[in-house]
Motif scaffolding. Structure first.
Motif, PDB file in Angstrom:
ATOM      1  N   THR A  21      25.093  10.651  -3.736  1.00 30.22           N
ATOM      2  CA  THR A  21      24.066  10.600  -4.693  1.00 30.22           C
ATOM      3  C   THR A  21      22.847   9.785  -4.242  1.00 30.22           C
ATOM      4  OG1 THR A  21      24.927   8.238  -5.343  1.00 30.22           O
ATOM      5  CG2 THR A  21      25.931  10.083  -6.470  1.00 30.22           C
ATOM      6  N   HIS A  22      21.618  10.091  -4.934  1.00 31.56           N
ATOM      7  CA  HIS A  22      20.382   9.484  -4.674  1.00 31.56           C
ATOM      8  C   HIS A  22      19.383   9.076  -5.810  1.00 31.56           C
ATOM      9  CE1 HIS A  22      17.406   8.506  -1.590  1.00 31.56           C
ATOM     10  NE2 HIS A  22      16.669   9.423  -2.037  1.00 31.56           N
ATOM     11  N   ASP A  23      18.749   8.199  -5.596  1.00 38.04           N
ATOM     12  CA  ASP A  23      17.894   7.881  -6.694  1.00 38.04           C
ATOM     13  C   ASP A  23      16.797   8.913  -6.981  1.00 38.04           C
ATOM     14  OD1 ASP A  23      15.662   6.778  -8.392  1.00 38.04           O
ATOM     15  OD2 ASP A  23      16.382   4.682  -7.818  1.00 38.04           O
ATOM     16  N   LEU A  24      16.747   9.556  -8.093  1.00 44.63           N
ATOM     17  CA  LEU A  24      15.849  10.665  -8.254  1.00 44.63           C
ATOM     18  C   LEU A  24      14.406  10.154  -8.447  1.00 44.63           C
ATOM     19  CD1 LEU A  24      16.450  13.839  -8.419  1.00 44.63           C
ATOM     20  CD2 LEU A  24      16.692  13.614 -10.837  1.00 44.63           C
ATOM     21  N   ASN A  25      14.097   9.251  -9.029  1.00 42.84           N
ATOM     22  CA  ASN A  25      12.817   8.594  -9.297  1.00 42.84           C
ATOM     23  C   ASN A  25      12.489   7.458  -8.982  1.00 42.84           C
ATOM     24  OD1 ASN A  25      14.209   7.110 -11.065  1.00 42.84           O
ATOM     25  ND2 ASN A  25      13.218   7.551 -12.801  1.00 42.84           N
ATOM     26  N   GLY A  26      13.153   6.678  -8.206  1.00 42.59           N
ATOM     27  CA  GLY A  26      12.889   5.580  -7.564  1.00 42.59           C
ATOM     28  C   GLY A  26      12.966   4.267  -8.622  1.00 42.59           C
ATOM     29  N   LEU A  29      17.570   6.228 -11.462  1.00 47.51           N
ATOM     30  CA  LEU A  29      17.958   7.576 -11.963  1.00 47.51           C
ATOM     31  C   LEU A  29      18.860   8.054 -10.888  1.00 47.51           C
ATOM     32  CD1 LEU A  29      17.890   9.259 -14.446  1.00 47.51           C
ATOM     33  CD2 LEU A  29      15.838  10.273 -13.580  1.00 47.51           C
ATOM     34  N   ASN A  30      20.267   7.680 -10.920  1.00 46.88           N
ATOM     35  CA  ASN A  30      20.949   8.162  -9.928  1.00 46.88           C
ATOM     36  C   ASN A  30      21.781   9.474 -10.196  1.00 46.88           C
ATOM     37  OD1 ASN A  30      21.965   7.391  -7.231  1.00 46.88           O
ATOM     38  ND2 ASN A  30      23.776   6.824  -8.321  1.00 46.88           N
ATOM     39  N   ALA A  31      21.369  10.321  -9.148  1.00 48.45           N
ATOM     40  CA  ALA A  31      21.719  11.839  -9.535  1.00 48.45           C
ATOM     41  C   ALA A  31      22.428  12.329  -8.133  1.00 48.45           C
ATOM     42  CB  ALA A  31      20.624  12.781  -9.648  1.00 48.45           C
ATOM     43  N   SER A  32      23.413  13.166  -8.299  1.00 47.54           N
ATOM     44  CA  SER A  32      24.382  13.774  -7.090  1.00 47.54           C
ATOM     45  C   SER A  32      23.277  14.589  -6.262  1.00 47.54           C
ATOM     46  CB  SER A  32      25.511  14.770  -7.620  1.00 47.54           C
ATOM     47  OG  SER A  32      25.006  15.481  -8.620  1.00 47.54           O
ATOM     48  N   ARG A  33      23.506  14.618  -5.113  1.00 46.43           N
ATOM     49  CA  ARG A  33      22.492  15.383  -4.296  1.00 46.43           C
ATOM     50  C   ARG A  33      22.806  16.727  -4.279  1.00 46.43           C
ATOM     51  NH1 ARG A  33      21.530  13.570   1.645  1.00 46.43           N
ATOM     52  NH2 ARG A  33      19.554  14.727   1.562  1.00 46.43           N
ATOM     53  N   ILE A  34      23.844  17.116  -4.954  1.00 45.94           N
ATOM     54  CA  ILE A  34      24.000  18.805  -5.190  1.00 45.94           C
ATOM     55  C   ILE A  34      23.803  18.585  -6.934  1.00 45.94           C
ATOM     56  CG2 ILE A  34      25.610  20.803  -5.448  1.00 45.94           C
ATOM     57  CD1 ILE A  34      26.634  19.812  -2.667  1.00 45.94           C
ATOM     58  N   GLY A  35      23.066  19.625  -7.567  1.00 48.19           N
ATOM     59  CA  GLY A  35      22.848  19.812  -8.708  1.00 48.19           C
ATOM     60  C   GLY A  35      23.481  21.346  -9.172  1.00 48.19           C
ATOM     61  N   LEU A  36      23.847  21.291 -10.428  1.00 51.50           N
ATOM     62  CA  LEU A  36      24.260  22.508 -10.978  1.00 51.50           C
ATOM     63  C   LEU A  36      22.996  23.302 -11.678  1.00 51.50           C
ATOM     64  CD1 LEU A  36      26.351  24.353 -11.951  1.00 51.50           C
ATOM     65  CD2 LEU A  36      26.352  23.120 -14.300  1.00 51.50           C
ATOM     66  N   GLY A  37      22.705  24.387 -11.103  1.00 46.09           N
ATOM     67  CA  GLY A  37      21.495  25.262 -11.510  1.00 46.09           C
ATOM     68  C   GLY A  37      22.271  26.247 -12.585  1.00 46.09           C
ATOM     69  N   THR A  38      21.461  26.334 -13.493  1.00 49.61           N
ATOM     70  CA  THR A  38      22.080  27.218 -14.813  1.00 49.61           C
ATOM     71  C   THR A  38      20.984  28.310 -15.111  1.00 49.61           C
ATOM     72  OG1 THR A  38      20.687  25.681 -16.491  1.00 49.61           O
ATOM     73  CG2 THR A  38      23.045  24.744 -15.740  1.00 49.61           C
ATOM     74  N   TRP A  39      20.284  28.919 -14.279  1.00 46.38           N
ATOM     75  CA  TRP A  39      19.531  29.974 -14.614  1.00 46.38           C
ATOM     76  C   TRP A  39      20.435  31.165 -15.233  1.00 46.38           C
ATOM     77  CZ3 TRP A  39      15.662  32.823 -10.844  1.00 46.38           C
ATOM     78  CH2 TRP A  39      15.044  33.649 -11.358  1.00 46.38           C
ATOM     79  N   ALA A  40      21.536  31.371 -14.308  1.00 42.44           N
ATOM     80  CA  ALA A  40      22.530  32.250 -14.486  1.00 42.44           C
ATOM     81  C   ALA A  40      23.409  32.317 -15.760  1.00 42.44           C
ATOM     82  CB  ALA A  40      23.543  32.548 -13.380  1.00 42.44           C
TER      83      ALA A  40
END
Length: 349
Positions: A21-26, A29-40
């Motif tokens: 995980t990593h801070d997304l905005n400093g 806002l802690n997020a996984s470094r792999i995100g679920l893309g939902t275009w499909a």
């Protein structure tokens, strides 16, 4: 609507998965470094969607360590956001996920899409997205495409206004050049730059990535598996139904298709020999190891398509390995082509 947590998002499911995980905005806002893309998941340009399967995919993502969910209004013309919002609300999992969406594209009743990053459009889209996502705050709002008709400072003003109003937590831009990002940052800081980036599409190595490194900006890479090319499941006779965008992607047309498939076979052999992994694992690991602040979007619309996420943590590619991987790609793909085909038209076009 819900969404009033501090959003540090360190649930036991995320911690126990082993996924980084990593801070997304400093600012926590802690997020996984792999995100679920939902275009499909929106169905449009992907041959339709199965809502029940999509909901199971979204609801099961945190159990696999994936708490970042990326969507956009244009994905299915509101459909993807609606499904994401329904899945999160029904499972009461808003405090377990980081919701990222976008703005600045509009469409007509015939499915025509064009850019519109005017302040009025951005503010309206944000409110519409809040309703579809069933939340009172969007964790990350990104300008989907720059609009040549609108000064980027006007667009940035709208984003600053939304952040000041507490409707969004972080500001992002997608498909922007360094020059456009410089102008944007005259008004509001950019937390995240989202651009296409994968083993076959590396153009940002020369512009956006150095800019992100200089400004300590997070990189959210879309197309991390290059529309499935790097999944290891493609074959030369593969056909794509209906409006699937791969029917218009030059990579999937011969003779280029065979070049990319040959590269995938060679990358699979490399991954097996050196790491006992598969090409899919290698592609994501490569992306994350390119930049400490990188996040990779992993498109999935069935729960099993996220199973391989477990193969990504716990190992790394050093500089020598990444150089060898690049050489493999360059050896086999002699006529490369980028993701330009995905760019929507501007109003002046």
């Amino acid at each position: 609507m819900t969404g009033n947590s501090a959003h540090l998002l360190n649930s036991k499911d995320i911690r126990s998965s082993g996924l980084e995980t990593h801070d997304l905005n400093g600012h926590g806002l802690n997020a996984s470094r792999i995100g679920l893309g939902t275009w499909a998941i929106g169905g449009w340009m992907w041959g339709g969607t199965d809502e029940a399967e999509s909901i199971r995919t979204i609801q099961g993502a945190p159990d696999k360590g994936v708490n970042l969910i990326d969507t956009a209004p244009v994905y299915g013309f509101g459909r993807s956001e609606e499904i994401v919002g329904k899945a999160v609300a029904e499972a009461k999992m808003r405090d377990q996920v980081v919701l990222a969406t976008k703005c600045a594209l509009e469409w007509d009743d015939k499915g025509g899409v064009q850019r519109n990053a005017s302040k009025k459009r951005v503010l309206k889209e944000a409110d519409d997205s809040l309703k579809r996502l069933r939340t009172d705050v969007i964790d990350l709002l990104q300008v989907h495409w720059p609009d040549p008709v609108v000064d980027v400072r006007e667009t940035a003003e709208a984003m600053a206004e939304l952040k000041e109003a507490g409707k969004i937590r972080a500001v992002g831009v997608s498909n922007f050049s360094p020059e456009q990002m410089d102008a944007f940052q005259e008004v509001v800081a950019i937390d995240v730059a989202q651009n296409p980036y994968n083993l076959f599409e590396r153009d940002i190595d020369h512009d956006v990535l150095p800019w992100a490194e200089k400004h300590d900006t997070r990189l959210l890479a879309y197309g991390a598996l290059c529309r499935g090319l790097l999944s290891g499941r493609m074959h030369a006779s593969r056909e794509f139904p209906g409006d699937d965008l791969r029917n218009n992607d030059p990579k999937f047309a011969q003779p280029r298709f065979n070049q990319y498939l040959a590269a995938v076979d060679a990358l699979e052999a490399f991954a097996q020999k050196h790491y006992d992994k598969h090409v899919l694992d290698l592609a994501i690991r490569w992306l994350l190891d390119q930049y400490d602040h990188a996040f990779a979007l992993w498109g999935a619309r069935t729960p099993d398509q996220l199973d391989a996420v477990a193969n990504v943590p716990g190992w790394h590619l050093n500089g020598a390995a990444r150089a060898e991987i690049k050489a493999i790609v360059d050896q086999h793909v002699t006529d490369p082509v980028g993701p330009e085909f995905m760019a929507p038209p501007s109003r002046k076009d």
